[in-house]
Design a protein around this motif. Structure first.
Motif, PDB file in Angstrom:
ATOM      1  N   VAL A   1       0.842  -1.208   0.000  1.00  0.00           N
ATOM      2  CA  VAL A   1       0.000   0.000   0.000  1.00  0.00           C
ATOM      3  C   VAL A   1       0.874   1.254   0.000  1.00  0.00           C
ATOM      4  N   PHE A   2       1.942   1.253   0.801  1.00  0.00           N
ATOM      5  CA  PHE A   2       2.827   2.419   0.851  1.00  0.00           C
ATOM      6  C   PHE A   2       3.489   2.662  -0.505  1.00  0.00           C
ATOM      7  N   VAL A   3       3.991   1.606  -1.130  1.00  0.00           N
ATOM      8  CA  VAL A   3       4.635   1.752  -2.444  1.00  0.00           C
ATOM      9  C   VAL A   3       3.618   2.272  -3.461  1.00  0.00           C
ATOM     10  N   ALA A   4       2.410   1.713  -3.447  1.00  0.00           N
ATOM     11  CA  ALA A   4       1.370   2.171  -4.378  1.00  0.00           C
ATOM     12  C   ALA A   4       1.012   3.632  -4.114  1.00  0.00           C
ATOM     13  N   GLY A   5       0.941   4.026  -2.852  1.00  0.00           N
ATOM     14  CA  GLY A   5       0.629   5.416  -2.515  1.00  0.00           C
ATOM     15  C   GLY A   5       1.701   6.376  -2.986  1.00  0.00           C
ATOM     16  N   ILE A   6       2.957   6.020  -2.764  1.00  0.00           N
ATOM     17  CA  ILE A   6       4.060   6.879  -3.204  1.00  0.00           C
ATOM     18  C   ILE A   6       4.080   6.962  -4.725  1.00  0.00           C
ATOM     19  N   ALA A   7       3.901   5.820  -5.396  1.00  0.00           N
ATOM     20  CA  ALA A   7       3.877   5.811  -6.867  1.00  0.00           C
ATOM     21  C   ALA A   7       2.710   6.646  -7.392  1.00  0.00           C
ATOM     22  N   SER A   8       1.573   6.571  -6.720  1.00  0.00           N
ATOM     23  CA  SER A   8       0.407   7.354  -7.118  1.00  0.00           C
ATOM     24  C   SER A   8       0.675   8.850  -6.966  1.00  0.00           C
ATOM     25  N   ALA A   9       1.257   9.238  -5.843  1.00  0.00           N
ATOM     26  CA  ALA A   9       1.583  10.655  -5.632  1.00  0.00           C
ATOM     27  C   ALA A   9       2.567  11.130  -6.692  1.00  0.00           C
TER      28      ALA A   9
END
Length: 173
Positions: free
Chosen positions: A98-106
């Motif tokens: 989730v953290f990796v996806a959130g950072i990639a999304s940002a």
């Protein structure tokens, strides 16, 4: 024929793997304890950091931000003592994805935020640039530790090991 007798390096791997597991377990425990400890003193800032990702309503982001440090501290404590290691590693892996996806999304949406992983996070000041790639690579490294523990959760010097007794030869959990 046992696995150790059929493969030349298997005996060495069988001797080293449990200690690699201890290193992975304690390393991941340290990550969660530091991350949770850095945020638990200012839960409002943690909520603002989650909100900065702009992926959920403000009220939901603040609740998740306030709960996250306690989840991280609990995971760190479980991993530190080696209790419910596979469960803690699984939850760790899910959070890290989730953290990796959130950072990639940002990053893909052009947001300029600090991830908030080890502190307050949120919007960056004018002129500051985010460091998304190093943050993603760091979290992927932590994900590798969690993956190791998901595969081989049984480690020496752990409550799990004490409760289960000595491992069976060739036990690849």
């Amino acid at each position: 024929m046992s696995v150790t007798a059929s493969h030349p390096g298997a005996a060495r791997w069988a001797a080293v793997r449990p200690w690699l597991g201890v290193a992975a377990r304690l390393g991941l425990a340290a990550v969660w304890l530091v991350a949770g400890g850095a945020k638990v003193g200012d839960l409002a800032a943690s909520g603002r950091a989650v909100n900065a990702y702009q992926v959920m309503p403000y009220d939901v982001a603040t609740v998740i931000g306030a709960a996250l440090p306690f989840v991280e501290l609990a995971l760190g404590a479980l991993l530190l003592v080696g209790l419910a290691t596979r469960l803690a590693a699984g939850i760790s892996a899910a959070l890290l994805v989730v953290f990796v996806a959130g950072i990639a999304s940002a990053w893909s949406r052009g947001l300029a935020i600090d991830c908030g992983c080890f502190g307050s996070g949120g919007q960056l000041a004018a002129g500051q640039t985010p460091s998304y790639l190093p943050e993603i690579l760091r979290d992927l490294g932590f994900l590798a530790l969690a993956g190791f523990l998901l595969t081989w959760p049984r480690t020496p010097v752990s409550v799990d090991g004490w409760l289960a007794g000595p491992p069976v030869e060739d036990d690849d959990e």
